[in-house]
Structure formats: structure tokens, C-alpha cells
Design an enzyme around this catalytic site. Structure first.
Site, PDB file in Angstrom:
ATOM      1  N   SER A 117       0.746  -1.230   0.012  1.00 51.67           N
ATOM      2  CA  SER A 117      -0.107  -0.031  -0.186  1.00 51.67           C
ATOM      3  C   SER A 117       0.960   1.382  -0.082  1.00 51.67           C
ATOM      4  O   SER A 117       1.591   1.466  -0.808  1.00 51.67           O
ATOM      5  CB  SER A 117      -1.135  -0.152   1.390  1.00 51.67           C
ATOM      6  OG  SER A 117      -1.905   0.920   1.041  1.00 51.67           O
ATOM      7  N   ASP A 164      -5.638  -3.390  -2.618  1.00 52.00           N
ATOM      8  CA  ASP A 164      -4.820  -3.080  -1.401  1.00 52.00           C
ATOM      9  C   ASP A 164      -4.102  -4.315  -1.109  1.00 52.00           C
ATOM     10  O   ASP A 164      -4.678  -5.295  -0.690  1.00 52.00           O
ATOM     11  CB  ASP A 164      -5.338  -2.393  -0.151  1.00 52.00           C
ATOM     12  CG  ASP A 164      -4.301  -1.819   0.737  1.00 52.00           C
ATOM     13  OD1 ASP A 164      -3.435  -2.727   1.143  1.00 52.00           O
ATOM     14  OD2 ASP A 164      -4.674  -0.684   1.147  1.00 52.00           O
TER      15      ASP A 164
END
Length: 276
Positions: A34, A157
Site C-alpha cells: 500500500s 490493497d
């Protein structure tokens, strides 16, 4: 080195890496999850202070992350604005791509395949001049963002697939691993915050929803594993003592600055660990 990201809390890793650049500390391989992957691009390109500017200045713009952005783009965080508009060669704060490409440090970015829930490990060859799509894929928070599509495949993510990829680094042959967390070290994740988003996600991406529903367990298991490796000297865990009022999608300038300074201070432990 592993940076687990965590939205605005990930400024902790920016502090760690700015200190490392000042101290001339380089690593063989960066594993980014991320926002952690974005921190690492600036670190690999040697751009001290660049991440700090993104978190403490640009992040307060409506174009960067806001409800307005969600209404307009179906993304609370406007990933194209962050990783293209600002970061391309003609942007306000471009990545020094030549320096990034020339640095021998390897780079792995973790994402979750939204169709089947599998873990995708992108590498440095997937980054190109004005092409930072893999960071967008790794940073697409489920429900707050639409999945980011690369070569026809939608991704979410990386934190829902392999949030602390310490076993990946061990399997790749590394025996000195710095793990940068953005929550206190003894935090035990709970499922309750993920139930609502996972229920929504189930309608369109059931496999990714399953991963999200079980993320708390994956995180806790991988955290326990990192602590085991820490006992035998293979891992150094850097973690803030507090979250300073920050979470993935909310922030304050004071909280960001305190988190950055905490990361900067924590990096003092790295040289001795690498020499041990």
C-alpha cells in the site's frame, strides 16, 4: 526492508527512510505494501523529504483524498492524482525515475487480485517512466476505492493479501529484515472494522471480500511470525508507540508530524542491527 503502509499512518516509514538516507543506509530489497510502496520509491530514488511533503502538504488538498474525490472519481484517495499528476516527470514533485531505475535495490510491491483473492507480487520491472500503476494497485483500499486495473486484472490493497510479507522475504533468502509497522507492535487486529466493507465488497468481488473479512487473522498471524524471527535475530521490528490520532483515511498535521518524527527516531536502531 518491509514497509506495511497504512494510509496516512505510513508517514512513520517516511521518517525511517529519510533517516536512512541521511545515514547512508541502503538495503538489497524493498517490499512495499500500500502506501509503504510509495515511501520506498522515494527512498530508492534517493529523494529525501519527498514523502514528507506528500503527507504533510498535498494530502490536505481535496484532489488528494476527500469525500469530493469519492463522489467524482469513486475513489476517496485519488490514486491517479497522487501517483501520476504529482509524480510524473512534468508533475509538481516528480519521482527521479532515472535514479530509481539505476539503483540496484530490488523492489517488490504487494497487491490482491480482486477477482480470485490471490496475492500478486509485482517487481521493479513493472515500474516504468511515468508508470507507477503498481503503487496504485497496492493502495486501492476496498470500498473506499475501486479496484485498480493493470493488464485487464483488477487489484485491491496489498494489505488484505499479505500485510507483513516477512515470510516472503525469508523465502527470498534474506536474513536481516527491517519491518516497519504503522501501529504499536503489540496491537491485535480485530475483525469488526472489516465486516461492513467486506459485506459490501461481497456483491462484486466475493473472493477479495473473503480476504478482507479474514485480514485481521492474516495480520495477527504474520505479526506473530515476525516476532518469532525477531527472537532469533533475523528481524528488527520498528513500530510507533502511538497512532497519534491517525488512521488509514483520517489525519491531522500535528499527528502526521509526530508520527514522522517517531519513525525518524526509531531508525537509529538500524545500523547496529545490520552489523549484528
Amino acid at each position: 526492508m518491509i514497509d506495511v503502509g497504512g494510509g496516512f499512518r505510513a508517514i512513520y516509514g517516511a521518517g525511517v527512510m529519510d533517516r536512512m538516507l541521511e545515514d547512508g543506509i541502503h538495503v538489497d530489497h524493498c517490499y512495499g505494501v500500500s502506501a509503504g510502496s510509495a515511501n520506498m520509491v522515494s527512498y530508492i530514488s534517493g529523494q529525501h523529504g519527498r514523502n514528507h511533503t506528500f503527507y504533510t502538504q498535498y494530502a490536505f488538498r481535496k484532489e488528494y483524498a476527500s469525500f469530493d474525490s469519492y463522489v467524482k472519481n469513486h475513489n476517496y484517495a485519488n490514486l491517479d492524482y497522487v501517483y501520476s499528476t504529482l509524480s510524473n516527470h512534468d508533475g509538481e514533485n516528480p519521482v527521479d525515475y532515472e535514479a530509481f531505475a539505476a539503483n540496484p535495490t530490488e523492489f517488490t510491491v504487494v497487491a490482491c487480485n480482486a477477482d480470485d483473492g490471490s496475492t500478486k507480487y509485482f517487481d521493479k520491472s513493472d515500474v516504468g517512466y511515468d508508470n507507477y500503476d503498481i503503487m496504485k494497485a497496492s493502495s486501492a483500499v476496498p470500498v473506499a476505492c475501486e479496484p485498480y486495473v493493470i493488464d485487464g486484472v483488477p487489484y485491491y490493497d496489498g494489505g488484505i493479501a499479505d500485510p507483513i510479507p516477512v515470510q516472503k522475504a525469508i523465502d527470498d533468502g534474506y536474513d536481516r529484515i527491517v519491518v516497519i509497522l504503522t501501529r504499536p507492535k503489540d496491537t491485535v487486529r480485530e475483525q469488526k472494522k472489516d465486516i461492513g466493507p467486506a459485506t459490501i465488497l461481497k456483491r462484486t468481488h466475493p473472493e477479495a471480500a473473503e480476504k478482507l473479512m479474514n485480514r485481521y487473522q492474516t495480520y495477527n498471524d504474520e505479526m506473530a511470525l515476525a516476532k518469532e524471527y525477531e527472537k532469533d535475530g533475523r528481524v528488527l521490528i520498528l513500530a510507533p508507540e502511538s497512532m497519534y490520532g491517525l488512521n488509514t483515511l483520517s489525519k491531522s498535521f500535528e499527528g502526521l508530524e509526530r508520527m514522522y518524527r517517531a519513525g525518524y527516531a526509531a531508525a537509529a536502531a538500524i545500523p547496529a542491527f545490520l552489523e549484528s
